[in-house]
Motif scaffolding. Structure first.
Motif, PDB file in Angstrom:
ATOM      1  N   LEU A 161      12.751   1.157  -3.542  1.00  0.00           N
ATOM      2  CA  LEU A 161      12.396  -0.241  -3.768  1.00  0.00           C
ATOM      3  C   LEU A 161      11.879  -0.887  -2.494  1.00  0.00           C
ATOM      4  CD1 LEU A 161      15.368  -1.275  -6.074  1.00  0.00           C
ATOM      5  CD2 LEU A 161      12.943  -1.349  -6.696  1.00  0.00           C
ATOM      6  N   PHE A 181       6.004   2.376 -10.426  1.00  0.00           N
ATOM      7  CA  PHE A 181       6.827   1.176 -10.573  1.00  0.00           C
ATOM      8  C   PHE A 181       6.107   0.104 -11.385  1.00  0.00           C
ATOM      9  CE2 PHE A 181      10.239   1.309  -7.003  1.00  0.00           C
ATOM     10  CZ  PHE A 181      10.605   2.581  -7.404  1.00  0.00           C
ATOM     11  N   VAL A 212      16.513   3.868 -10.808  1.00  0.00           N
ATOM     12  CA  VAL A 212      15.275   3.761 -10.043  1.00  0.00           C
ATOM     13  C   VAL A 212      14.955   5.097  -9.371  1.00  0.00           C
ATOM     14  CG1 VAL A 212      14.169   2.612  -8.076  1.00  0.00           C
ATOM     15  CG2 VAL A 212      15.514   1.274  -9.691  1.00  0.00           C
TER      16      VAL A 212
END
Length: 325
Positions: A161, A181, A212
């Motif tokens: 991230l 993403f 994720v």
């Protein structure tokens, strides 16, 4: 002799009831039962119902139990938790014939049959636990999904991230990770919409944060070198934690290291490089022999059975569990 075993994790609570003469008597799975989240009252109410149910299924009453083992998350990490949990469980099983331990200990006991060595858990979070021949233990990591747990799915998710945010605003060149993403969260040409579409869920769900990592793996499989570096660093961090445990416990010869958790399901991206790191450190990576719930059985039964009898007891119990699954 009859043994009650419980692995009360943060996602599920697993019970096992077994007799050294009759073998496996019953297994049950229930929802998560985290003392920190439920408090003594909620924890006690759930355990009362579940202990009664597992004993009823196995055809015994709680007063017939020889020994009970409960692996609980955060035990030993929060002041008063051990005393509160012992008080709650002591209402239903003998407190004199009961062992409470951190759930990470069950992973070690199952994977290595309660023998000296080191166990690495890397799933949503990560923790490394080991015991030497003298019974001295050492734990490294597992402090927080937000601030620690290196080499876990959540850790990789956080790094990915951070890389994505740098790619969004131009600090890093955009790569496959950016595309993966944006497609996953439907951001289109507006990556800034991430704040409204994804951030609220990621802020409150550690499961979603860990997931994720699966997106990051997709980018790595597409050839994203920056993401591959994140996985390499994760492996390095896991190996470093193992080294610290080994050195702290003064293993003088090559010790065995076992593993569990979903992060190791990344195969050649994680497990093979991890093995290579341990080989270089003169440690031996071995697949886990038994699950954590059988680790609880090993911890309880080894107090009463000779090593050879314990080995056969665990083996027979696992075989019946596989047949019943």
């Amino acid at each position: 002799m009859v043994f009650l075993c419980c692995d009360a994790g943060s996602t599920k609570t697993e019970f096992l009831l077994a007799s050294d003469k009759q073998g496996l008597l019953a297994t049950k799975r229930f929802p998560a039962c985290n003392y920190l989240e439920l408090g003594e009252t909620g924890f006690s109410e759930n355990m009362q119902v579940w202990i009664k149910e597992i004993c009823c299924t196995g055809g015994i009453t709680p007063d017939q139990l020889t020994f009970s083992v409960f692996g609980l998350p955060a035990l030993g990490e929060v002041e008063g938790l051990e005393q509160g949990a012992a008080k709650a469980l002591g209402r239903f099983v003998s407190s004199e014939n009961m062992l409470l331990c951190n759930d990470a200990v069950l992973g070690w006991a199952g994977s290595l049959e309660g023998k000296a060595g080191i166990h690495v858990v890397s799933g949503t979070g990560s923790i490394v636990y080991g015991e030497n021949e003298q019974g001295i233990s050492k734990r490294v990591g597992g402090w927080s999904l937000l601030f620690d747990d290196p080499g876990s799915s959540a850790w990789v998710g956080r790094q990915a991230l951070s890389l994505f945010f740098r790619q969004v605003d131009g600090r890093e060149p955009r790569s496959s990770l950016y595309t993966v993403f944006c497609e996953h969260w439907g951001l289109g040409e507006h990556p800034e919409y991430f704040v409204g579409k994804a951030l609220p869920t990621l802020n409150i769900s550690r499961t979603e944060l860990a997931r994720v990592q699966l997106l990051a793996r997709k980018a790595a499989e597409a050839g994203d070198q920056a993401v591959k570096c994140i996985y390499d660093q994760a492996v390095d961090l896991l190996a470093e934690q193992v080294r610290v445990v080994r050195d702290s416990l003064h293993f003088h010869s090559a010790c065995q290291v076992s593993y569990s958790g979903g992060f190791f399901q990344n195969g050649d991206r994680v497990l093979q490089p991890f093995k290579a790191k341990l080989d270089a450190l003169n440690m031996i990576l071995v697949p886990p022999t038994y699950s954590p719930i059988l680790g609880a059985l090993a911890l309880g039964a080894r107090r009463f059975l000779a090593p050879e009898a314990l080995t056969m007891f665990l083996k027979r119990t696992q075989e019946v569990m596989k047949f019943s699954a």
